[in-house]
Scaffold this active site. Structure first.
Site, PDB file in Angstrom:
ATOM      1  N   ASP A 117     -11.042   1.291  -1.791  1.00 33.92           N
ATOM      2  CA  ASP A 117     -11.134   2.730  -1.582  1.00 33.92           C
ATOM      3  C   ASP A 117     -12.076   3.418  -2.563  1.00 33.92           C
ATOM      4  OD1 ASP A 117      -9.447   2.970   0.624  1.00 33.92           O
ATOM      5  OD2 ASP A 117      -7.651   3.134  -0.611  1.00 33.92           O
ATOM      6  N   ASP A 122       0.837  -1.192   0.000  1.00 34.68           N
ATOM      7  CA  ASP A 122       0.000   0.000   0.000  1.00 34.68           C
ATOM      8  C   ASP A 122       0.877   1.250   0.000  1.00 34.68           C
ATOM      9  OD1 ASP A 122      -2.701   1.123   0.199  1.00 34.68           O
ATOM     10  OD2 ASP A 122      -2.037   1.839   2.158  1.00 34.68           O
ATOM     11  N   GLU A 165       0.937  -0.676  -5.101  1.00 36.58           N
ATOM     12  CA  GLU A 165      -0.219   0.213  -5.188  1.00 36.58           C
ATOM     13  C   GLU A 165       0.320   1.577  -5.628  1.00 36.58           C
ATOM     14  OE1 GLU A 165      -2.196   3.348  -4.635  1.00 36.58           O
ATOM     15  OE2 GLU A 165      -1.609   2.995  -2.550  1.00 36.58           O
TER      16      GLU A 165
END
Length: 512
Positions: A393, A293, A340
Site C-alpha cells: 500500500d 489485514d 496488520e
C-alpha cells in the site's frame, strides 16, 4: 528464530501471457530466494479478484485465482497442446492489462479443463478426491461463478429471485442444465491448488515459508455473501444496510468507503464462529503464516450507513475481540498470525494484539515523519514484530524518498547515515539488522525501483495491482548481496530436517 524475506505477489512475476503465474518463473523466484538466503515469501490474497482487480475484493474467500494457473504446466501434463499456447504473448509488459489477459488466458484454461474431462489420465483420481474433500466450499463457488457468467457479471442480488435466494429446486435445475460448465470450473480450481501446493512444497524443501494474507472483510458480490447472507447486515432485498470503511484522516477528508458488507458478529458467535474457523483453517492449510489485514476491525470497526456516499457519517462499533480468537485457538491450535496494525490504532487494539501474542507490523518509511511516528524506527522495535521497509500500500522506497520533504530527509539521513548504494539499501539494512523477529522487503525495494512500480495506491479506483518486474532482474550479484546481509544479521532460513534427508527436487518434479 530470526528470518527475512521478500514481498511479491505471484501476478508480478515475469511469466508469459501478460501476468505472473505458478509456472516456471515462480520456481525461478523460489530459487532466487534460496540463493539469497531468504526464508519468507510474502504474497497477497490468492483469491479470484473482483472489483478493480483487487485481491482484497475477491469473489471468494476460498477459491484460487484462475489467472495464476500456469498453462505451461498444464501442457506438460498433457491437458493442452503446446501449439495452443503460441497465441499467448511472450513479450514482457511491465503492467498487467487484466482485460486482455482474461480474454486471452481464460478460454485456453477452460479448453484445457475440457480436455482433462475428456481424457482418462492418472490425474483423474486426484481430481475426484479433490472434489470430495473440498465440496464444502467448491460446490457453492462453482455455482456462483457459472451463474455470474450466465447473468453477464451482474451482482448476485439482481439475479432471478429463485437463484439469488438459493431456492433448492432452482439450484438443482441449474446444476443439471449447466453440469458441464460447473465441472469445468471444478477442474480449474483443481489445477490451481495442485500447482499452488506443488510450489509450496518446492519452497519448503528450500526452507522458505509462505506468508499469506486474509482480508478481514469479503466482497458483497461474492460466493460467501450469497451462500451465507445470515452472517451479514442485509435488508429484505439482500442489499447491505451498513458497509465497511475507515473515517476521515489526514490523508482523506471524507475517509474511505470500502463498501464491504459488515458481519453480524452475534450470529457468527451463535454458530461458534464456524465460518471463521473454516476460513482460517483453510488459510493455514494454504500458507505457513497468515497476515490479518485490518486487524483493528476485530477490536472495533467503522460502520457506515450503506446510503451514505462517503465514510464521514460513520461510527465505531465493537468487534468480536478476544472471543473469536479464543475459539480459533481452541479449534485450530497454534495461530501463526501477523496483525496488520497500521494507521489510526488505539491502545485497545494494541492491548488485544498483545494479549493474543500476535506480532504487529513496523513500516520504516513511516518513522521519519514526526516524533509521534518514531514507534516505526528500529530502536523502538521488539522481537515479536515484523519490520518492513514498506508494504504493497506504500510507495516504493525510492518513490517515497523522491517525494519526501526536507525535514523528513534530514531526519532519515541523521538516522541511517550515508546511503552510498541507494536509500533503498539503507532501509533494507536497517530492518534486517533490527531486533524484529521477521523482516520483509517488497521486491520493488530490493530492485531500487521508483513510483512507477508501486503496487497499490489506496482509495484510487483503477490502475492498481498491475506491476510486474522484468525478466533477468534477479541477478546472482543481487542474491549474493542479500545473502551476505542475511548471514550477518542471523536471518538464514533453516531447512527442516525431514526435508534435508531427501534429494532437492527440481521444479519439473513438482509440476502439476
Amino acid at each position: 528464530m530470526r528470518s527475512s524475506g521478500i514481498l511479491l505477489h505471484p501476478t508480478s512475476l515475469p511469466s508469459r501471457g501478460g501476468i505472473g503465474d505458478l509456472g516456471p518463473e515462480a520456481y525461478a523466484f523460489a530459487d532466487f530466494l534460496s540463493e539469497a538466503r531468504q526464508g519468507l515469501w510474502q504474497i497477497l490474497p490468492l483469491s479470484p479478484p473482483g472489483l478493480g482487480n483487487s485481491p482484497y475484493s475477491a469473489i471468494s474467500a476460498f477459491a484460487g485465482n484462475p489467472l495464476l494457473v500456469s498453462l505451461e504446466r498444464l501442457a506438460e501434463r498433457g491437458w493442452i497442446n503446446n501449439d495452443s499456447l503460441k497465441q499467448l504473448s511472450n513479450r514482457q509488459k511491465l503492467k498487467i492489462d487484466f482485460d486482455a489477459v482474461k480474454a486471452g488466458k481464460l478460454p485456453l484454461l477452460r479448453r484445457a479443463a475440457q480436455n482433462f474431462l475428456e481424457a482418462n489420465t492418472s490425474d483423474r483420481k486426484r481430481f475426484e478426491a479433490f472434489k470430495q474433500e473440498n465440496s464444502w466450499w467448491l460446490d457453492d463457488f462453482v455455482l456462483f461463478e457459472v451463474m455470474r457468467e450466465i447473468q453477464g457479471g451482474e451482482p448476485w442480488s439482481s439475479w432471478p429471485k429463485e437463484l439469488a435466494r438459493r431456492d433448492p429446486e432452482a439450484l438443482r435445475q441449474f446444476g443439471l442444465k449447466y453440469q458441464r460448465e460447473l465441472e469445468v470450473e471444478r477442474v480449474v480450481q483443481f489445477a490451481f491448488f495442485e500447482q499452488w501446493r506443488a510450489l509450496r512444497s518446492y519452497c519448503a524443501q528450500r526452507g522458505i515459508r509462505i506468508v499469506g494474507d486474509v482480508a478481514i472483510f469479503v466482497n458483497y458480490d461474492s460466493a460467501e455473501v450469497w451462500r451465507h447472507p445470515e452472517l451479514f447486515y442485509l435488508d429484505q432485498d439482500l442489499l447491505p444496510t451498513v458497509v465497511a470503511g475507515v473515517p476521515p484522516d489526514a490523508f482523506s477528508a471524507t475517509g474511505q468507503r470500502w463498501g464491504n458488507p459488515l458481519y453480524r458478529w452475534d450470529v457468527c458467535k451463535s454458530t461458534n464462529y464456524d465460518w471463521w474457523v473454516q476460513r482460517m483453517r483453510w488459510a493455514l492449510e494454504t500458507c505457513d503464516i497468515v497476515r490479518l489485514d485490518h486487524f483493528r476491525g476485530f477490536e472495533s470497526y467503522w460502520e457506515i450507513p450503506a446510503s451514505e456516499p462517503t465514510a464521514v457519517k460513520g461510527r465505531w462499533v465493537a468487534g468480536p475481540k478476544d472471543d473469536l480468537f479464543k475459539v480459533l485457538r481452541a479449534r485450530l491450535g497454534d495461530l501463526p498470525f501477523i496483525a496488520e496494525d497500521l494507521g489510526m490504532i488505539t491502545p485497545e487494539v494494541h492491548a488485544l494484539r498483545s494479549r493474543l501474542g500476535i506480532p504487529g507490523m513496523k513500516v520504516l518509511q513511516f518513522g521519519f515523519d514526526n516524533p509521534g511516528a518514531h514507534i516505526y524506527l528500529p530502536h523502538n522495535y521488539v522481537a515479536n514484530c515484523v519490520a518492513y521497509t514498506g508494504t504493497h500500500d506504500n510507495d516504493t522506497t525510492e518513490g517515497w524518498w523522491s517525494c519526501a520533504g526536507e525535514e523528513t530527509r534530514r531526519y532519515a539521513s541523521a538516522y541511517i547515515g550515508d546511503a552510498n548504494d541507494g536509500i533503498h539499501w539503507a532501509l533494507i539494512r536497517s530492518v534486517l539488522a533490527s531486533v524484529a523477529g521477521m523482516a520483509i522487503v517488497p521486491l520493488q525495494d530490493v530492485l531500487g525501483l521508483d513510483s512507477d512500480s508501486r503496487m497499490n495506491t489506496p482509495s484510487r479506483q483503477d490502475g492498481n495491482w498491475g506491476w510486474r518486474f522484468e525478466g533477468g532482474a534477479l541477478t546472482p550479484a543481487l542474491a549474493e548481496k542479500l545473502a551476505t546481509l542475511s548471514v550477518v544479521c542471523d536471518r538464514m532460513p533453516e531447512v527442516p530436517a525431514a526435508e534435508r534427508k531427501t534429494k532437492a527436487a527440481s521444479p519439473e518434479e513438482f509440476a502439476a
